[in-house]
Enzyme design. Structure first.
Site, PDB file in Angstrom:
ATOM      1  N   ASN A  13       7.600  -2.420  -3.675  1.00  0.00           N
ATOM      2  CA  ASN A  13       8.360  -3.651  -3.402  1.00  0.00           C
ATOM      3  C   ASN A  13       7.685  -4.751  -4.210  1.00  0.00           C
ATOM      4  OD1 ASN A  13       9.670  -5.891  -2.418  1.00  0.00           O
ATOM      5  ND2 ASN A  13       8.552  -5.918  -0.462  1.00  0.00           N
ATOM      6  N   TRP A  14       8.353  -5.134  -5.281  1.00  0.00           N
ATOM      7  CA  TRP A  14       7.718  -6.109  -6.185  1.00  0.00           C
ATOM      8  C   TRP A  14       7.798  -7.544  -5.667  1.00  0.00           C
ATOM      9  CZ3 TRP A  14       9.092  -4.631 -11.968  1.00  0.00           C
ATOM     10  CH2 TRP A  14       8.387  -3.469 -12.312  1.00  0.00           C
ATOM     11  N   LYS A  15       8.593  -7.773  -4.628  1.00  0.00           N
ATOM     12  CA  LYS A  15       8.762  -9.136  -4.086  1.00  0.00           C
ATOM     13  C   LYS A  15       9.199 -10.081  -5.205  1.00  0.00           C
ATOM     14  CE  LYS A  15       5.160  -7.950  -0.832  1.00  0.00           C
ATOM     15  NZ  LYS A  15       4.485  -8.377   0.373  1.00  0.00           N
ATOM     16  N   HIS A  99      13.047  -6.816   5.516  1.00  0.00           N
ATOM     17  CA  HIS A  99      11.620  -7.011   5.256  1.00  0.00           C
ATOM     18  C   HIS A  99      11.124  -8.203   6.075  1.00  0.00           C
ATOM     19  CE1 HIS A  99       7.860  -7.861   3.191  1.00  0.00           C
ATOM     20  NE2 HIS A  99       7.910  -6.613   2.759  1.00  0.00           N
ATOM     21  N   GLU A 101       9.263 -10.577   5.400  1.00  0.00           N
ATOM     22  CA  GLU A 101       9.301 -11.876   4.708  1.00  0.00           C
ATOM     23  C   GLU A 101      10.703 -12.464   4.760  1.00  0.00           C
ATOM     24  OE1 GLU A 101       7.533 -10.467   1.067  1.00  0.00           O
ATOM     25  OE2 GLU A 101       5.646 -10.165   2.132  1.00  0.00           O
ATOM     26  N   GLU A 171       6.317  -1.350   9.122  1.00  0.00           N
ATOM     27  CA  GLU A 171       5.428  -2.301   8.461  1.00  0.00           C
ATOM     28  C   GLU A 171       4.880  -3.304   9.476  1.00  0.00           C
ATOM     29  OE1 GLU A 171       6.086  -2.475   4.003  1.00  0.00           O
ATOM     30  OE2 GLU A 171       7.380  -3.992   4.861  1.00  0.00           O
ATOM     31  N   GLY A 177       0.305  -7.645   2.885  1.00  0.00           N
ATOM     32  CA  GLY A 177      -0.282  -8.590   1.943  1.00  0.00           C
ATOM     33  C   GLY A 177      -1.594  -9.202   2.413  1.00  0.00           C
ATOM     34  N   SER A 217      -0.472  -3.055   3.045  1.00  0.00           N
ATOM     35  CA  SER A 217      -1.730  -2.890   2.308  1.00  0.00           C
ATOM     36  C   SER A 217      -2.079  -1.419   2.058  1.00  0.00           C
ATOM     37  CB  SER A 217      -2.881  -3.621   3.014  1.00  0.00           C
ATOM     38  OG  SER A 217      -2.569  -4.999   3.140  1.00  0.00           O
ATOM     39  N   GLY A 238       3.541  -3.013  -1.563  1.00  0.00           N
ATOM     40  CA  GLY A 238       3.705  -4.311  -2.211  1.00  0.00           C
ATOM     41  C   GLY A 238       2.733  -4.461  -3.366  1.00  0.00           C
ATOM     42  N   GLY A 239       1.602  -5.103  -3.099  1.00  0.00           N
ATOM     43  CA  GLY A 239       0.636  -5.443  -4.155  1.00  0.00           C
ATOM     44  C   GLY A 239       0.277  -4.290  -5.077  1.00  0.00           C
TER      45      GLY A 239
END
Ligand code: PEP
Length: 256
Positions: A13-15, A99, A101, A171, A177, A217, A238-239
């Site tokens: 997930n590149w956000k 998600h 966010e 999640e 994150g 994470s 993500g990251g």
């Protein structure tokens, strides 16, 4: 994970990261780092404007392209939104809904997540539904209730056949994150609670076939341990999905 019963899926997930030219460069790098024959499906969910670049760069590789959200209406006066048909026509195969966010910053509710999920599945997309508790909810001991409710509402009007196009990503919001990861036992416990919710609604056979990812994470160092659990069928990353070498290591962990 239990690869005899269901697909393992590692999805990035590149956000709100990467321009189209950066997308091309990163996917080209990933093509040199990813295993040629991974034991899992490999997906990159990218910003809408990066989809064309991602599709072009990923062609002929194991990488499938996803989006990060979808609107529930087919078309109309919804400025800034993207429909499921727009995504499928661009060659998108997966989409994330719900998600944390989106829930936290953009007013997404369990009801709108349900509508987005329905729209995605009806259009033939594989939908990655995110559920997860806040830190305060975990501390109050109500993780199971929160995650079960999110799952049940999101799956309203989804029948057993449609369920085949649904992946669930557990999640925990406190792990996204933050560098904090759920322990593999915590991840397994909640993923198995989610499978129980599915079994109640769709029966055990159908529930056993659903891919349930962990996200929060997940990285090159902890992926193998998390994926060793029976009910953790992959990851939403993500990251670490923005680093070709790290993402490749997570994908490799599914070959264990
Ligand atoms: C995510 O964005 O869904 C996520 C899990 O992010 P991270 O891996 O960076 O915690």
């Amino acid at each position: 994970m239990n690869q005899a019963k269901r697909r393992t899926v590692i999805a990035g997930n590149w956000k709100m990261n990467m321009t189209p030219s950066q997308t091309t460069a990163l996917i080209n790098e990933m093509k040199t780092t990813l295993p040629a024959e991974p034991a899992c499906d490999v997906v990159l969910c990218v910003p809408f404007v990066d989809i064309a670049a991602a599709k072009a760069a990923a062609e002929g590789s194991v990488i499938k392209v996803g989006a990060e959200n979808v609107h529930f209406e087919e078309k109309g006066a919804y400025t800034g939104e993207i429909s499921a048909q727009m995504l499928t026509e661009c060659g998108v195969e997966y989409v994330i809904v719900g998600h944390s966010e989106r829930r936290q910053y953009f007013g997404e509710t369990d009801d709108t997540v349900n509508l987005r999920l329905l729209a995605g599945v009806k259009a033939g997309l594989t939908v990655i539904l995110c559920v997860g508790e806040l830190l305060g909810e975990r501390e109050k001991g109500i993780t199971a209730e929160i995650v079960s409710l999110q799952t049940k509402v999101a799956l309203r009007n989804i029948d057993a056949d449609m369920l085949k196009k649904v992946i669930i990503a557990y999640e925990p919001v406190w792990a996204i994150g933050t560098g904090l990861t759920a322990t593999s036992d915590q991840a397994e416990e909640v993923c198995s609670i989610i499978r129980g919710v599915l079994a109640e609604k769709y029966g055990d056979d159908a529930a056993q076939g659903v891919t349930i990812q962990y996200g929060g994470s997940m990285n090159a160092g902890n992926a193998a341990e998390l994926l060793s659990k029976e009910n953790v069928d992959g990851g939403l990353i993500g990251g670490a999905s923005l680093k070709a070498a790290d993402f490749a290591k997570i994908v490799e962990a599914s070959n264990q």
